[in-house]
Motif scaffolding. Structure first.
Motif, PDB file in Angstrom:
ATOM      1  N   UNK A   1      39.641  43.365 -13.892  1.00  0.00           N
ATOM      2  CA  UNK A   1      40.761  42.619 -13.308  1.00  0.00           C
ATOM      3  C   UNK A   1      41.005  43.042 -11.866  1.00  0.00           C
ATOM      4  N   UNK A   2      40.951  44.372 -11.621  1.00  0.00           N
ATOM      5  CA  UNK A   2      41.131  44.875 -10.251  1.00  0.00           C
ATOM      6  C   UNK A   2      40.033  44.326  -9.344  1.00  0.00           C
ATOM      7  N   UNK A   3      38.804  44.307  -9.857  1.00  0.00           N
ATOM      8  CA  UNK A   3      37.701  43.767  -9.056  1.00  0.00           C
ATOM      9  C   UNK A   3      37.909  42.287  -8.768  1.00  0.00           C
ATOM     10  N   UNK A   4      38.388  41.541  -9.775  1.00  0.00           N
ATOM     11  CA  UNK A   4      38.631  40.111  -9.567  1.00  0.00           C
ATOM     12  C   UNK A   4      39.726  39.889  -8.518  1.00  0.00           C
ATOM     13  N   UNK A   5      40.768  40.721  -8.541  1.00  0.00           N
ATOM     14  CA  UNK A   5      41.821  40.600  -7.531  1.00  0.00           C
ATOM     15  C   UNK A   5      41.254  40.869  -6.146  1.00  0.00           C
ATOM     16  N   UNK A   6      40.456  41.960  -6.049  1.00  0.00           N
ATOM     17  CA  UNK A   6      39.872  42.301  -4.759  1.00  0.00           C
ATOM     18  C   UNK A   6      38.952  41.212  -4.242  1.00  0.00           C
ATOM     19  N   UNK A   7      38.163  40.629  -5.132  1.00  0.00           N
ATOM     20  CA  UNK A   7      37.252  39.566  -4.702  1.00  0.00           C
ATOM     21  C   UNK A   7      38.022  38.325  -4.273  1.00  0.00           C
ATOM     22  N   UNK A   8      39.168  38.067  -4.921  1.00  0.00           N
ATOM     23  CA  UNK A   8      40.002  36.941  -4.500  1.00  0.00           C
ATOM     24  C   UNK A   8      40.526  37.162  -3.077  1.00  0.00           C
ATOM     25  N   UNK A   9      40.977  38.402  -2.784  1.00  0.00           N
ATOM     26  CA  UNK A   9      41.445  38.726  -1.432  1.00  0.00           C
ATOM     27  C   UNK A   9      40.286  38.604  -0.438  1.00  0.00           C
ATOM     28  N   UNK A  10      39.103  39.113  -0.846  1.00  0.00           N
ATOM     29  CA  UNK A  10      37.968  39.091   0.059  1.00  0.00           C
ATOM     30  C   UNK A  10      37.513  37.668   0.356  1.00  0.00           C
ATOM     31  N   UNK A  11      37.648  36.760  -0.622  1.00  0.00           N
ATOM     32  CA  UNK A  11      37.311  35.365  -0.360  1.00  0.00           C
ATOM     33  C   UNK A  11      38.220  34.770   0.708  1.00  0.00           C
ATOM     34  N   UNK A  12      39.504  35.146   0.667  1.00  0.00           N
ATOM     35  CA  UNK A  12      40.423  34.643   1.682  1.00  0.00           C
ATOM     36  C   UNK A  12      40.037  35.183   3.068  1.00  0.00           C
ATOM     37  N   UNK A  13      39.681  36.475   3.116  1.00  0.00           N
ATOM     38  CA  UNK A  13      39.276  37.061   4.395  1.00  0.00           C
ATOM     39  C   UNK A  13      37.986  36.385   4.894  1.00  0.00           C
ATOM     40  N   UNK A  14      37.025  36.174   3.971  1.00  0.00           N
ATOM     41  CA  UNK A  14      35.776  35.510   4.353  1.00  0.00           C
ATOM     42  C   UNK A  14      36.042  34.108   4.865  1.00  0.00           C
ATOM     43  N   UNK A  15      37.013  33.416   4.246  1.00  0.00           N
ATOM     44  CA  UNK A  15      37.375  32.087   4.719  1.00  0.00           C
ATOM     45  C   UNK A  15      37.952  32.116   6.120  1.00  0.00           C
ATOM     46  N   UNK A  16      38.741  33.146   6.412  1.00  0.00           N
ATOM     47  CA  UNK A  16      39.294  33.271   7.766  1.00  0.00           C
ATOM     48  C   UNK A  16      38.191  33.539   8.782  1.00  0.00           C
ATOM     49  N   UNK A  17      37.203  34.381   8.401  1.00  0.00           N
ATOM     50  CA  UNK A  17      36.082  34.638   9.307  1.00  0.00           C
ATOM     51  C   UNK A  17      35.308  33.352   9.564  1.00  0.00           C
ATOM     52  N   UNK A  18      35.082  32.579   8.510  1.00  0.00           N
ATOM     53  CA  UNK A  18      34.362  31.308   8.667  1.00  0.00           C
ATOM     54  C   UNK A  18      35.132  30.354   9.574  1.00  0.00           C
TER      55      UNK A  18
END
Length: 569
Positions: A64-81
């Motif tokens: 669950x912690x990993x899924x939360x972190x990956x959700x945050x990282x997807x948002x950051x990756x979207x901002x980079x894109x």
């Protein structure tokens, strides 16, 4: 005989010693072994179950912690894109900052992100939080801006208090070295916007989570975590352990269990924690249920042992009776026993009984066959001896010729013994008879034909014919010629086997038309014994033999008759 008696005594020793026990005795002993140390075994099992339950909770929490972190990282990756798209757009390269400001407002509408452009002194050239032209000061996060320029790559900042936003925020910065005014494009978001990402995955009951930056400052936290944005989280302040490793720490006077996930993109971490009481409570409930069910199973074990012993005992006694019948040579039929393994043994005994009956029949047949073949071999050898004597000039040549023919007959006999009742393969018979005479160049010999099997008599006669043809080929034919070739072909036409022996040579040698034992075997014995039509043709470049043999004469199912000796002349 003495050794066999000792081996039989060893096989019967366990029965004679009286050490055997009923299946029921062993099953009840097994139940007692389980029940007597029940308390110790239960404690071991409960402890193992405790560990297993903890591993399940650990795996679930880490996932669950990993899924939360990956959700945050997807948002950051979207901002980079988004930054990359904006930095490469014509609007950024060709428009004024005012026009780019308006385009940024449209592009980021509803995303919760704001666009900034920084010059070489890290002063804000534009900020979509406020209308274009509003006086702007330097960025509130100079450290991240400096790091982005040094790296020359997208950089994610930690949490900071924004002077323009007047609240906690974070930046994603992208260097744009080719722009005439700006050196950095920045997307900024309020830290509170990431709280939704923490709530996107359901943590186990009693667990809390917080998103922290590289300085362990809280960026966002779950609603019941009691952690404020910008505060230092007093847990997991070092990186000396594996991210998914559980650690016990102190928080607000109580012991908590912590787990974390680390981002390779931003350097942020998601840290989850729960009190040890919340973690161990469901485990204690499981231990109680396990103990209750263990008592029920132990009570039922005795009854099941009695029922199983009765079924197995009945089946084993049936196997004993079948084994006794098998030992007496009586037929045994397979029975449907309730235990699958015992049913398999019963089927194996039935198969062994069938095999034994078949083996005894086979032995009787082979004994008759040995007697018959012995008579047949004696008849054939007698005929060979007479025919060889007619063409011999002295004892030495007689012995040599007779020995060669005996060896040819032996090769046919070897094939008969190898193939048994199935019959001899004509292809194997041809190869075995020609091989001793063949030249080193294998290309000079060609054999071709379908699978045809011969009975005992036909194999012996055809084998002798092939031997004589090969002998003549060495003396006068294709094997005596350095360039000669041999082609042996056969096929089934209707109810006959057409067999052709064709030799090709540059010139016929003397003796090619000589009539001796070989010609007698080919024309007389093959023709008379097998009812075959035998023809010999002389060509300018060699000889050709043709045999038309009835299939009934070579059928392996046909009981062969002894070959009659060639009458003496």
């Amino acid at each position: 005989m003495a050794g066999a008696t000792e081996e039989l005594a060893e096989e019967r020793a366990p029965v004679a010693a009286g050490a055997s026990r009923s299946v029921a005795v062993y099953l009840f002993a097994l139940v007692l072994v389980i029940l007597i140390p029940a308390l110790v075994v239960s404690l071991v099992l409960l402890n193992r179950n405790n560990q297993a339950q903890e591993e399940v909770v650990r795996a679930l929490t880490n996932a669950t912690v990993q899924a939360i972190g990956q959700s945050v990282e997807r948002e950051i990756s979207g901002m980079v894109t988004t930054l990359r798209v904006l930095s490469t757009s014509e609007a950024f390269a060709e428009s004024t900052l005012a026009e780019f400001h308006e385009r940024g407002l449209v592009a980021l509408s509803g995303s919760g992100a704001y666009l900034l452009a920084l010059d070489a002194d890290f002063n804000q050239l534009l900020n979509t939080r406020v209308p274009f032209g509003t006086p702007l000061g330097p960025t509130s996060d100079r450290r991240s801006a400096t790091a982005a320029l040094d790296r020359g790559a997208p950089t994610v900042s930690g949490v900071f208090f924004g002077q323009t936003a007047q609240q906690w925020a974070f930046n994603v910065l992208l260097p744009v070295p080719e722009h005439p005014q700006a050196v950095l494009l920045v997307l900024t978001r309020n830290a509170s916007n990431l709280a939704a990402a923490l709530q996107s995955r359901q943590l186990p009951s009693g667990w809390h989570a917080a998103l922290v930056d590289a300085d362990n400052l809280v960026i966002a936290a779950t609603a019941d975590a009691g952690s404020q944005t910008g505060n230092v989280l007093p847990m997991r302040q070092t990186l000396d352990s594996a991210p998914d490793e559980w650690r016990r720490e102190r928080l607000d006077g109580q012991t908590v269990v912590t787990s974390e996930w680390r981002s390779g993109l931003s350097g942020w971490r998601v840290i989850a924690w729960a009190s040890t009481e919340a973690v161990e409570r469901p485990l204690g409930d499981s231990l109680l249920w396990l103990a209750a069910w263990g008592a029920i199973i132990a009570a039922a074990a005795g009854l099941m042992a009695f029922l199983i012993a009765a079924r197995i005992g009945h089946s084993v006694r049936g196997l004993r009776r079948d084994a006794q019948r098998l030992g007496r040579g009586e037929p045994v039929a397979a029975k449907a026993y309730p235990v699958a393994e015992i049913a398999e043994v019963s089927a194996a005994l039935a198969a062994a009984s069938t095999q034994r009956q078949g083996a005894e029949s086979e032995v009787r047949f082979l004994m008759r066959e040995v007697a018959h073949r012995s008579k047949n071999q004696m008849t054939v050898i007698a005929a060979m001896a007479k025919q060889t004597a007619r063409g011999a000039d002295d004892v030495a040549s007689y012995v040599q010729a007779f020995e060669r023919r005996i060896l040819g007959l032996a090769r046919s006999t070897d094939l008969l013994l190898t193939n048994g009742r199935a019959g001899v393969s004509l292809g194997e018979l041809v190869d075995s008879q020609i091989a001793p005479f063949s030249p080193p160049d294998a290309n000079r010999v060609e054999t071709n034909g379908p699978m045809v099997r011969l009975n005992v008599q036909a194999a012996q006669i055809v084998g002798m014919a092939l031997h004589e043809l090969s002998t003549n080929a060495v003396k006068y034919g294709c094997f005596a010629d350095g360039d000669g070739t041999l082609a042996v072909r056969w096929k089934v036409e209707g109810d006959r086997l057409d067999f052709v022996w064709r030799e090709t040579v540059r010139a016929l040698h003397d003796g090619g038309d000589r009539v001796g034992f070989g010609t007698t075997v080919l024309k007389s014995m093959v023709g008379r014994s097998l009812g075959a039509e035998v023809e010999r043709f002389s060509h300018a470049n060699g000889i050709e033999w043709r045999f038309a043999i009835p299939l009934a004469a070579i059928d392996p199912a046909r009981m062969p008759q002894p070959a009659e000796p060639e009458p003496a002349e």
